[in-house]
Motif scaffolding. Structure first.
Motif, mmCIF file in Angstrom:
data_model
loop_
_atom_site.group_PDB
_atom_site.id
_atom_site.type_symbol
_atom_site.label_atom_id
_atom_site.label_comp_id
_atom_site.label_asym_id
_atom_site.label_seq_id
_atom_site.Cartn_x
_atom_site.Cartn_y
_atom_site.Cartn_z
ATOM 1 N N CYS A 13 0.813 -1.227 0.000
ATOM 2 C CA CYS A 13 0.000 0.000 0.000
ATOM 3 C C CYS A 13 0.844 1.273 0.000
ATOM 4 C CB CYS A 13 -0.957 0.005 1.190
ATOM 5 S SG CYS A 13 -0.146 0.334 2.782
ATOM 6 N N GLN A 50 7.227 4.898 12.756
ATOM 7 C CA GLN A 50 6.054 5.284 11.979
ATOM 8 C C GLN A 50 5.540 4.176 11.072
ATOM 9 O OE1 GLN A 50 4.666 8.781 12.276
ATOM 10 N NE2 GLN A 50 5.644 7.982 14.110
ATOM 11 N N PRO B 66 -3.440 3.799 -2.792
ATOM 12 C CA PRO B 66 -3.543 2.529 -2.066
ATOM 13 C C PRO B 66 -3.376 2.630 -0.544
ATOM 14 C CG PRO B 66 -1.452 2.625 -3.247
ATOM 15 C CD PRO B 66 -2.203 3.876 -3.599
ATOM 16 N N ALA B 67 -2.742 3.650 -0.049
ATOM 17 C CA ALA B 67 -2.487 3.696 1.399
ATOM 18 C C ALA B 67 -3.713 4.202 2.155
ATOM 19 C CB ALA B 67 -1.296 4.608 1.693
ATOM 20 N N CYS B 68 -3.786 3.852 3.423
ATOM 21 C CA CYS B 68 -4.886 4.350 4.239
ATOM 22 C C CYS B 68 -4.347 4.751 5.601
ATOM 23 C CB CYS B 68 -5.979 3.296 4.383
ATOM 24 S SG CYS B 68 -7.514 4.000 5.039
ATOM 25 N N ASN B 69 -5.130 5.573 6.309
ATOM 26 C CA ASN B 69 -4.673 6.059 7.604
ATOM 27 C C ASN B 69 -5.578 5.629 8.752
ATOM 28 O OD1 ASN B 69 -6.776 7.575 6.717
ATOM 29 N ND2 ASN B 69 -5.686 9.525 6.667
ATOM 30 N N GLN B 71 -8.112 2.037 10.221
ATOM 31 C CA GLN B 71 -8.518 0.656 9.991
ATOM 32 C C GLN B 71 -10.008 0.562 10.278
ATOM 33 O OE1 GLN B 71 -6.636 -2.170 8.909
ATOM 34 N NE2 GLN B 71 -8.737 -2.902 8.700
ATOM 35 N N ARG B 77 -7.117 -4.914 4.239
ATOM 36 C CA ARG B 77 -6.339 -4.103 3.332
ATOM 37 C C ARG B 77 -5.607 -4.858 2.228
ATOM 38 N NH1 ARG B 77 -5.150 0.534 3.851
ATOM 39 N NH2 ARG B 77 -5.198 0.159 1.647
ATOM 40 N N LYS B 93 -3.439 -0.998 -9.400
ATOM 41 C CA LYS B 93 -2.827 0.210 -8.818
ATOM 42 C C LYS B 93 -2.090 0.994 -9.887
ATOM 43 C CE LYS B 93 -2.116 -1.920 -4.418
ATOM 44 N NZ LYS B 93 -1.161 -2.796 -3.724
ATOM 45 N N PRO B 128 -2.085 12.170 -0.469
ATOM 46 C CA PRO B 128 -2.477 13.428 -1.111
ATOM 47 C C PRO B 128 -1.674 13.744 -2.364
ATOM 48 C CG PRO B 128 -1.324 13.850 0.970
ATOM 49 C CD PRO B 128 -1.595 12.383 0.904
ATOM 50 N N HIS B 129 -0.381 13.421 -2.380
ATOM 51 C CA HIS B 129 0.415 13.795 -3.548
ATOM 52 C C HIS B 129 -0.058 13.092 -4.801
ATOM 53 C CE1 HIS B 129 2.739 15.839 -0.654
ATOM 54 N NE2 HIS B 129 3.067 14.712 -0.033
ATOM 55 N N PHE B 191 -4.350 6.317 12.411
ATOM 56 C CA PHE B 191 -2.988 6.857 12.469
ATOM 57 C C PHE B 191 -3.124 8.352 12.281
ATOM 58 C CE2 PHE B 191 0.997 8.279 10.541
ATOM 59 C CZ PHE B 191 1.934 7.705 11.387
ATOM 60 N N HIS B 194 1.225 11.363 13.746
ATOM 61 C CA HIS B 194 2.408 10.518 13.933
ATOM 62 C C HIS B 194 2.283 9.454 14.997
ATOM 63 C CE1 HIS B 194 4.453 12.902 10.991
ATOM 64 N NE2 HIS B 194 4.127 14.001 11.657
#
Ligand code: SF4
Ligand code: SF4
Ligand code: SF4
Lengths: 64, 482
Positions: A13, A50, B66-69, B71, B77, B93, B128-129, B191, B194
């Motif tokens: 991911c 992190q 694809p990433a998530c912050n 769960q 995932r 992807k 975001p990027h 998340f 930090h």
């Protein structure tokens, strides 16, 4: 003093790559790997590594 | 290319819902009349926000995020995010550059393409990027496309300015609880800042961030839709409260989607035996909050790389390796298509108005199911229908009440008994099914289950046909009260 990614569990991911303060993480063939020379376990940056905190699969970003 | 347009327009024509509103504008599933004019103007050609537009305009999602912050308990995932997309599927992807290439290829072949969305497979704003880079590339190449994105809301507030700068006019936030006590049973962790937060803290922060994001978007003049995942026993009794809160804060649509839960997906809910709602339960909850934020009953919970009209998904045809090198989009072709659509929409409305005048009165509302490929016409073979549009008709109005899915039961020409049974179950409460064609065998089985099959209106406009059919039934029964 470095973390590693358990390849068989990585979903690819990229969340960890985005959070790493040291640009120690990069993609390789759809999954992600940590460069141990760059990884500081986030010491001096954050309270916890992190990559492990953001990774959706528990036990995937672990001490090497 | 133009051949494709003609074929589409030829078979196509109407909207799902809100028949009874003068100009035929069927806003959300509810109707344009309950939506301020300037909002209707913005959404009327958006397939996700207007049931009518769903018949004429295509949307596509590109899976660049694809990433998530956070769960969610309904998400595993390894697969796509099940907020906006369906769980248990894996999208292709893409990098932002690959996404642009794919969008160009689709735009070149599908002049109906109007909307580009980023809905995952993770969270659009946890990446975001990539998300904004994609918008940037696409907006330069195809300025006519509307852009939208979906997010869980955690990282939303800080991106509202950027979202506005990129001219994104629609944002979807998935909010399945407005009370952290309930949220904690849906979101095990987030998340944020930090670190990883769990339990009540996680649910509280997420809730606060969602509310702030919603408020800022509304203040910035960006349309906000709320998706809620209906989880029986967890937030079903809470749904009315969510509806009240998001409406008060200015969301223009509230879309209640069923939890899709299966142990095979490996989600927490799937493994713990948490079930999703039945179609009847879903409809009951949607009814109980009707009139709150306008509900979006036509949402298909498309996958993060979906391409097409209505429930259609051409995603596989546009996989990267199948795309030609330099797809060329021709704005003229799109213009022709847009003109055809204008005409179809007007004809559709005329047909409906006439049918209403002819129906001879009003009376008992009946539920009908329609097999359509889009364009607002009854133009699909029963055996090819993957979903049915449900309409409630009472002689004067035709109200779109939802979509019932039925997996393609006709595989290679012969029907499979089990799947027919599943369709009959999905059509519970329906008096008749309007189709372009149907085989003798399923016609019989449906009749035995009390569902009349009607193929007299093949290729006609949906609303007008439903009204005409209703008039016929009532006349026979001698039950029209003029
Ligand atoms: S522990 Fe910290 S520095 Fe090391 S790879 Fe993970 S995020 Fe990067
Ligand atoms: S966050 Fe975890 S699953 Fe995602 S790429 Fe990094 S190691 Fe893989
Ligand atoms: S997920 Fe829902 S809102 Fe998005 S394209 Fe599909 S139907 Fe439209």
């Amino acid at each position: 003093m470095a973390y590693k990614i358990v390849a068989s569990q990585c979903t690819g991911c990229g969340a960890c790559e985005y959070e790493c303060p040291n640009k120690a993480i990069s993609e390789k063939g759809g999954i992600f790997i940590i460069n141990p020379d760059k990884c500081t376990e986030c010491e001096g940056h954050f309270d916890s590594p992190q990559c492990a905190a953001v990774c959706p699969v528990d036990g995937t970003c672990v001490p090497a | 290319m133009s051949g494709q347009i003609v074929s589409l327009a030829g078979t196509v024509a109407v909207p799902g819902g809100c028949s009874s509103k003068g100009n035929g504008a069927c806003g959300s599933s509810g109707g344009a009349s309950d939506m301020p004019a300037e909002i209707w103007e913005k959404v009327k050609n958006h397939p996700c926000y207007s049931e009518e537009a769903h018949h004429y305009f295509a949307r596509m999602h590109v899976a660049v995020a694809p990433a998530c912050n956070i769960q969610c308990n309904y998400c595993n995932r390894k697969y796509d995010c099940s907020n906006e997309s369906r769980p248990g599927v894996v999208s292709e992807k893409l990098t932002p550059e690959q996404a642009l290439h794919k969008v160009m290829a689709v735009a070149a072949k599908v002049p109906q393409l109007s909307v580009l969305g980023i809905a995952g497979p993770g969270d659009a704003l946890a990446n975001p990027h990539k998300t904004f880079r994609t918008f940037d590339l696409v907006a330069k190449a195809l300025p006519h496309l509307k852009l939208c994105l979906s997010t869980n809301g955690l990282a939303l507030a800080e991106h509202v300015e950027t979202i506005k700068d990129y001219n994104v006019d629609h944002v979807t936030i998935t909010i399945s609880a407005v009370d952290p006590e309930i949220g904690q049973h849906i979101y095990p962790w987030i998340f944020h800042d930090h670190r990883r937060w769990t339990g009540l803290d996680a649910a509280r922060i997420l809730h606060e961030r969602q509310m702030e994001g919603l408020e800022r978007l509304v203040a910035a003049g960006i349309l906000v839709k709320i998706n809620s995942v209906l989880i029986p026993g967890v937030n079903d009794a809470h749904m009315a409260e969510i509806n009240r809160v998001v409406k008060a804060k200015g969301a223009f649509l509230h879309n209640i989607m069923p939890l899709i839960s299966d142990p095979a997906h490996g989600t927490h809910f799937g493994l713990s035996g948490q079930r999703g709602p039945t179609p009847i339960e879903l409809a009951a909850v949607q009814d109980s909050v009707e009139g709150g934020a306008k509900l979006m009953r036509h949402c298909r919970q498309c996958r993060a790389d979906a391409v097409g009209l209505l429930g259609e998904d051409l995603g596989a045809e546009f996989a990267l390796d199948k795309i030609e090198d330099e797809p060329v989009f021709d704005p003229k072709v799109r213009e022709i298509y847009m003109n055809v659509v204008e005409q179809e929409r007007a004809d559709r409305q005329d047909a409906e108005d006439q049918a209403r005048r002819r129906s001879g009165g009003t009376g008992e509302p009946l539920l009908v199911a329609v097999a359509t490929k889009g364009g607002g016409r009854i133009n699909q073979h029963f055996g090819h229908a993957r979903e049915f549009q449900l309409l409630e008709v009472d002689g004067q109005s035709v109200r779109f009440v939802g979509v019932r899915r039925a997996d393609n039961y006709c595989k290679g020409g012969y029907g499979e008994e089990d799947s027919l049974e599943a369709i009959i179950k999905a059509l519970t409460g329906v008096s008749a099914v309007l189709v372009a064609r149907i085989g003798d065998c399923p016609r019989h089985t449906l009749a035995e289950a009390g569902i009349t099959v009607v193929d007299d209106y093949a290729h006609d406009f949906i609303e007008a046909s439903a009204l005409a059919w209703w008039g016929r039934v009532m006349e026979k029964a001698g039950r029209i009260s003029a």
